[in-house]
Design a protein around this motif. Sequence first.
Motif: not given
Length: 437
Positions: A375-402
Amino acid sequence: MIDRKRFGSAVRLLFAAVMMIVVSLPGAIPASTGGAAALAARYAELPRDGEVPLKAAFVRQGDIWLQSGEQERPLTEGEQAHRPLWSPDGQWLAYTSGERTIRLLHVASGQRIEVGGGVNYQWSPVANLLAFQDGEVLQVTDVNKAEQEKFQNAALGVGNYSWLPEGGGFLVSTNAQLLPDGWSDIAIYEVPFVYGGEMQKAMPLVRIPSQSKSFFAVGTGEFQWSADRKWISFIAQPTASLSADSNTLCVMFRNGKKIIPAGDMLRYNDWIAWSPSGDTLAFIAGSGRDATTGKKLTIKRPPFRKQSVYTPQGLADRDPVWEDSKSIVVSRIQEGAGGGSSLQPGAPQPFLARVDAENGTSAVLTSPQGTNGDYNPVYIPSSRHLSWIRTNRETASVWIGGPGGSSEREWIGQMDVAPDYYGHFDWAETIDWYGDR
């Protein structure tokens, strides 16, 4: 649809005098504020693209944590904190403690300042000034003076607002009132503002008829500007029960000669995204409160009459973000998979897709496993990353990539899951990336 004849008449009468103010470019301070030096003194040191390490504030077990690069540390303890929001220079965080108490935190020193009760807080785009609402009163606090002077009033009778792009004031809307002869109009004003000065007289821009045969609204969402500052978008919202299922996305021309109904959508400002250059508008169109049914990535360009729908049949999109002027990333799911916590075991999960805004072709970027969804992809131009939330609705984590999601990896683990409503997760409650788009 909006009664365009009534709109046209009202707009032509009330907007003619304000074109130069609304079209002010970033860094330009309207003459009406009378305080260029005062505002310039508070300008934040803003980052350039690629200059800032990846940084986010997030909520874990009710407290705010800082993730900077690969290091994390807690910033609060036992506060029931949520909705962190970075100042433009990345030195301060605003957040809510408990239900309504707004606090400021200087990240490096740990200094804390309690501002008071309020909602809908927004940093100036260019300075460390925080605006917020207490009922219909718009207030502003200066972090440099907040310990001695909590805030000062900027405007009264405010239903919603946004800072002007150059930071010299606000665009505000009123709420319609139910009168004996029906609903009053919604009014939109520009309010000049300089901290420390007298409360300025609001300049009327336009009155929107709240009800016609094809249109009904009693308030607006926040205002968002196109990158070229020629257009302003906002969601016209009916009463709460109706607004849960359908609202009208409106686009207003900078000189007020046009207000155009762009489509029906839910009341989520994060489902509206202007391109990072020019004046292309992307949004998630569709009515009905279930976020997994009938929600389509839609592209419009001036004069906003024609549209291109880029969600394939049988799928639903949400959370659009531009990577660049040609590419949009969305969270995509099989249509009708179910909303929020009601998603059944074994049901399809959302994944990220990259859409070409010129021809509508798309490519799958992520493939979450098991009961996880992206969910919720975010592009961060200040660090040139794509980030998003991965969740199973009980816990969540933040993932990043180029860019494009390449070399994906988990960056933050064990983040609190955001509250959801029929499949729409309000991730602003639990995370804010510094320097995001």
